[in-house]
Motif scaffolding. Structure first.
Motif, short mmCIF file in Angstrom:
data_model
loop_
_atom_site.label_atom_id
_atom_site.label_comp_id
_atom_site.label_asym_id
_atom_site.label_seq_id
_atom_site.Cartn_x
_atom_site.Cartn_y
_atom_site.Cartn_z
N LEU B 250 0.87 -1.18 0.00
CA LEU B 250 0.00 0.00 0.00
C LEU B 250 0.90 1.23 0.00
N PHE B 251 0.71 2.11 -0.97
CA PHE B 251 1.42 3.39 -1.02
C PHE B 251 0.40 4.49 -0.71
N ILE B 252 0.60 5.18 0.39
CA ILE B 252 -0.43 6.12 0.83
C ILE B 252 0.20 7.35 1.46
N THR B 253 -0.51 8.46 1.38
CA THR B 253 -0.08 9.71 2.01
C THR B 253 -1.03 10.00 3.18
N ASN B 254 -0.54 10.63 4.21
CA ASN B 254 -1.40 11.06 5.30
C ASN B 254 -0.76 12.29 5.95
N VAL B 280 3.82 1.59 2.71
CA VAL B 280 4.78 2.64 2.33
C VAL B 280 4.12 4.00 2.51
N TYR B 281 4.77 4.85 3.26
CA TYR B 281 4.22 6.17 3.60
C TYR B 281 4.91 7.21 2.71
N ASP B 282 4.14 7.78 1.77
CA ASP B 282 4.62 8.91 0.97
C ASP B 282 4.48 10.15 1.84
N GLN B 283 5.62 10.70 2.31
CA GLN B 283 5.56 11.82 3.24
C GLN B 283 5.66 13.17 2.52
N ALA B 284 5.05 13.21 1.34
CA ALA B 284 5.03 14.47 0.59
C ALA B 284 4.34 15.56 1.39
N GLU B 297 5.69 4.75 13.85
CA GLU B 297 4.74 4.53 14.94
C GLU B 297 3.33 4.27 14.42
N ALA B 298 3.07 4.62 13.18
CA ALA B 298 1.80 4.25 12.56
C ALA B 298 1.91 2.87 11.91
N GLY B 299 3.08 2.24 12.04
CA GLY B 299 3.23 0.86 11.56
C GLY B 299 3.82 0.72 10.18
N PHE B 300 4.25 1.83 9.56
CA PHE B 300 4.77 1.74 8.19
C PHE B 300 6.14 1.06 8.13
N ASP B 301 6.40 0.41 7.01
CA ASP B 301 7.66 -0.29 6.81
C ASP B 301 8.67 0.55 6.04
N LEU B 302 8.15 1.42 5.19
CA LEU B 302 8.99 2.27 4.34
C LEU B 302 8.36 3.66 4.31
N CYS B 303 9.20 4.66 4.03
CA CYS B 303 8.65 5.99 3.80
C CYS B 303 9.65 6.78 2.95
N HIS B 304 9.22 7.92 2.47
CA HIS B 304 10.18 8.81 1.84
C HIS B 304 9.78 10.25 2.10
#
Lengths: 376, 562
Positions: B250-254, B280-284, B297-304
């Motif tokens: 799952l690739f998602i932004t929040n 995967v957390y898209d930290q745009a 802490e939200a449980g994501f495995d990857l981010c950028h």
């Protein structure tokens, strides 16, 4: 009207509305089309849609006076639903088939006597009602036609009852366009609507199904991708039904044939076995086979079933597995619909329950969206 | 009292403050600027070329004096086909071009929602431009660049701290490159477990950056896009209905581009984890989250992170920017590019590891931008980073409150709630009333020297505009933007043709978009311009030619932002 007075509803049923749909005629306008539809086995259903409205009003405890016209143009539905009409307008030469002029005349007579005119019909009926009244009239359409591109219709008879119950004595209304299919555009292979006038529709904006938004120039690449994706999922043993609309036609073109813009076609293993089929023909073609159904939502409204494709009737739908409903939609159209929901409507809602819920929608090559499908 | 009157000595402190404010208001400039951009009709630099003109006079060397030297081996026999222009003409040329832009240092850039450039402190240019930065060669021995490597190592640890992740790679040269890196990490992880073929679907959302879907497709995945529910959040039931043992990630932004924080994000993560997928957390959209919420802490495995967006470095017109990938220990072995280690001899590049994914770009990231991000973080400290986010959120909610007073503008979803760092507004009501569209309003905003952006396609919010004020803008600047938008909305009612035919005071008028997006007509080089527009016959570079029977795909009309 003071709040203490019951709402005065003028009810008009167009008895022949929608009968062209199951017959695969794309519409029901004109005596010839109506005769042809009846000959092909279509059964009038607008009366029963009006009945559903009135029964829902009863369930919701709505107090109203119903003024209507004789027989199939309203009175029969009112009495069948357990209501007593406050006024029944006569129809000259009782027994003959009703016409567009009857609808306009009844609307004109009801106009000064009622708060809202509720009609069971389609775009043609809306035009006829408008022709007998004016642009300030407050209307509400109970969807019973073949295609309903005007913004005057509730999503279902029950939804119409909800709008009436919440309307506060017809104090809330908003302007809409009364539109119908543009025959000239249709002949040129485009599905566009033409505006015939304006009226006010009962209830708040957004409570009705919305007007159809015409097809835009959709990208050839995206439609090609959608077609390739559909092609991959086609079972050569199955009968594949291609629904109406510009999106489905473009998909069919990419697959090597041209589907009927306002009709339903049947294909088996790439071979066209039925073009612009009636409900009877579809029932015969689909008997004993796996049925895959390719449909696209009506732009701006989001209807997948029950608008413009009533020839896909209960007999056919019963043969379609939930996974065999292949929904195609360009991302631009899906954006215009704010990502959903999509709507389905059938005479017997229990038959289409299995299509409801989050559904995969093909939006491109190797690309799907998930859209909620709701029963209208 | 006028500005020339004397304040009596007996007044109270409150009265003094009130008088001072009134005096200040008396000289205040109106919020609506009488802006007009220069328009130079500047030719291309090649069109200014004149035979024999020189920027600098290079002394000639005696014939044969460089024979046998390395320079002689590299020297071209024929001069490069560069324009011949004098130094002062060259300076004027580029100054004029710079005056015709609405750069991030010039305009109130809040109309670049999802991509607003925050202020990049000029002091950081001294570090980025220092000889230790610009004169470093990526192939030189590590022992000679320990300072740079220390900056990279510490920056990695800061990003790890901000995200909660165990390891960070700074190799990607842009946000989209980092997302692509994440897709390849997902692919490598599943391949390592023998599930690469089975897990062929990636789920993303329509309000996340389109690069998530695009890079997943590039890597060969089938993409499933979630659309918003009635609250504007990706439909959780829809997610649950499509995830399976085919789900790779799952690739998602929040928050998504609506600026609404999704408080149930862990439920999305848990659902995908339950079927074996990566999250995967898209930290745009992290401008409102620094020091407040962390991906891990939200449980994501990857981010950028986009360092060019959240950590102040320049975007550089789409590159070179900088993307930072964060990963858990489980995914760390798959991070791309060389990895830094610290041993007895200081910092070193570790030998390439077996499971590492392919380099996203040569060497290790855009070093000057990484230095800028490092300097920015060091100057703020942990408390400063949190203050950045708090001010960004405050600015955004001030803007929201003021813009909701503008007739015809709404903020769909989450009515009455605060947003985080940005909002996607809708002009639908104004368009219904006047026929003037959001993109036409955007063109008119250029007449006030303001940038304005609608939304990614497809438009889900009708007649959209996305505004993100960040922490960089003062209240006065936000008020100027609000005044310009409000005035333009009034113009849409009173003088719609003025808006429709805008811009009137901008450096460049509306362009023929199709001409710049059609490969038959675009000219991205002077050589291409000469060939396509001046009919110059040029030797064709040998190219692959399609077989005669290859079906030609119809080219799609482009979806334009304006």
């Amino acid at each position: 009207m003071s709040p203490a007075q019951p709402l005065r509803i003028g009810l008009i049923v167009n008895p022949v509305s929608g009968i062209g749909g199951p017959a695969g005629l794309g519409g029901s306008d004109g005596a010839a089309a109506q005769a042809e539809a009846l000959a092909r086995g279509s059964v009038p259903r607008s009366g029963s849609r009006a009945e559903r409205l009135l029964r829902a009003l009863t369930r919701q405890g709505v107090t109203a006076e119903i003024l209507t016209a004789r027989g199939a143009m309203g009175e029969d539905a009112v009495r069948a639903a357990g209501w007593e009409p406050a006024l029944v307008l006569p129809i000259p030469e009782a027994g003959r088939p009703t016409t567009a002029a009857d609808t306009s005349r009844i609307a004109a007579e009801l106009r000064p006597r009622v708060d809202v005119i509720v009609f069971a019909g389609g775009d043609g009926t809306a035009r006829d009602v408008l022709a007998g009244t004016d642009e300030e009239v407050i209307l509400l359409g109970v969807p019973a036609g073949v295609k309903m591109h005007s913004g005057v219709f509730a999503r279902s008879p029950e939804a119409a009852a909800g709008i009436i119950a919440a309307s506060g004595g017809a104090s809330v209304s908003h302007p809409v366009e009364i539109v119908d299919i543009d025959e000239e555009a249709r002949r040129n292979g485009r599905l566009n609507s033409r505006i015939y006038g304006r009226a006010r529709v009962l209830g708040r904006r957004g409570s009705t199904q919305g007007g159809k938004i015409g097809s835009t120039a959709e990208t050839g690449e995206q439609l090609g991708g959608i077609a390739a994706e559909v092609d991959e999922r086609i079972d050569p043993e199955a009968v594949v039904l291609f629904g109406p609309g510009t999106t489905v036609r473009r998909v069919s073109e990419a697959m090597g044939f041209e589907s009927t813009l306002l009709g339903v076609d049947a294909v088996i293993d790439g071979e066209l076995v039925g073009s612009d089929c009636s409900a009877e023909e579809l029932a015969r073609l689909t008997e004993g086979r796996r049925v895959q159904l390719v449909v696209s939502p009506v732009g701006g409204q989001g209807f997948l079933l029950g608008r413009g494709n009533q020839q896909i009737d209960e007999r056919v739908l019963a043969r379609v597995d939930a996974d065999d409903l292949l929904i195609v939609c360009t991302s631009a159209k899906l954006g215009d619909l704010a990502g959903g929901p999509f709507w389905i409507d059938a005479q017997d809602p229990s038959l289409i329950e299995r299509f409801a819920g989050p559904r995969r929608v093909i939006v491109g090559r190797h690309h799907e969206a998930v859209v909620r499908v709701s029963i209208a | 009292m006028t500005a020339h009157e004397t304040i009596p000595a007996t007044i109270t402190a409150e009265e003094r403050a009130e008088t001072a404010e009134r005096l200040a208001q008396a000289v205040e400039k109106p919020l609506l600027r009488r802006y007009h951009a220069p328009r130079w009709d500047e030719p291309l630099i090649f069109q200014l070329s004149a035979e024999g003109h020189r920027g600098i006079e290079v002394p000639s060397v005696p014939e044969g004096s460089v024979d046998g030297s390395p320079e002689a081996a590299f020297r071209k026999r024929t001069p490069a086909n560069l324009p011949q222009v004098g130094q002062s003409q060259l300076l004027r040329h580029y100054l004029r071009l710079s005056q015709e832009t609405l750069g991030a240092d010039l305009n109130v850039d809040i109309g670049q929602g999802t991509c607003t450039m925050k202020y990049s402190p000029k002091i950081n240019e001294r570090f980025a431009g220092s000889p230790q930065s610009v004169h470093t060669h990526p192939l030189q021995d590590e022992a000679t660049m320990q300072g740079t490597l220390q900056i990279l190592d510490e920056l990695q640890s800061y990003i790890a701290e901000v995200s909660g992740m165990d390891a960070v790679s700074l190799q990607a040269g842009s946000g989209s490159a980092a997302i692509y890196g994440n897709v390849k990490i997902v692919q490598a992880y599943h391949a390592d477990r023998g599930e690469a073929d089975q897990r062929d679907e990636i789920v993303t959302t329509i309000f996340s950056h389109p690069s998530n879907a695009a890079t997943a497709k590039t890597a060969g995945y089938k993409v499933i896009t979630l659309y918003p529910d009635e609250n504007g959040f990706p439909d959780l039931d829809a997610l649950k209905s499509v995830i399976s043992d085919r789900t790779a990630a799952l690739f998602i932004t929040n928050p998504e581009d609506t600026g609404i924080f999704n408080p149930r994000i862990t439920e999305y993560v848990d659902a995908v984890h339950s079927v074996g997928g990566i999250c995967v957390y898209d930290q745009a959209n992290a401008n409102g989250l620094l020091g407040i919420a962390r991906a891990r802490e939200a449980g994501f495995d990857l981010c950028h992170f986009n360092l060019h967006k959240t950590f102040s470095t320049p975007h550089a017109c789409g590159g070179p920017a900088a993307g930072a990938i964060g990963a858990t220990d489980a995914l760390e072995p798959f991070l791309p590019g060389p990895r830094l280690t610290r041993g007895d001899n200081g910092y070193e590049w570790a030998p390439r590891r077996e499971k590492a994914t392919a380099d996203i770009r040569p060497f290790y990231g855009v070093i000057p931008n990484l230095i800028r991000a490092y300097a920015w973080i060091r100057s703020l400290g942990a408390e400063g980073l949190r203050a950045v986010s708090e001010i960004a959120v405050l600015n955004n909610n001030y803007l929201l409150a003021e813009l909701l007073k503008v007739e015809g503008m709404t903020a769909p979803y989450a009515e009455g709630q605060h947003r985080l760092e940005q909002v996607r507004y809708s002009w639908q009501e104004l368009t219904d009333e006047t026929g003037v569209t959001s993109s036409e309003i955007g063109a008119r905003m250029a007449d006030y020297g303001m940038h304005y952006w609608t939304s990614h396609h497809p438009y889900i919010v009708p007649e959209p505009v996305t505004l993100e004020p960040t922490e960089s803008y003062s209240k006065r600047e936000l008020d100027e933007y609000i005044a310009s938008l409000k005035h333009t909305a009034e113009e849409a009612r009173n003088a719609p043709d003025t808006v429709r035919s805008a811009p009137h005071r901008s450096g460049i008028h509306t362009i023929d978009v199709d001409a710049t997006t059609d490969p038959e007509t675009w000219a991205t080089s002077w050589r291409a311009y000469r060939r396509k527009y001046q009919g110059e016959d040029q030797a064709q570079v040998p190219r692959w030619e399609a077989p005669q029977d290859l079906p030609v795909r119809p080219r799609a009309p482009k979806a334009h932002h304006r």
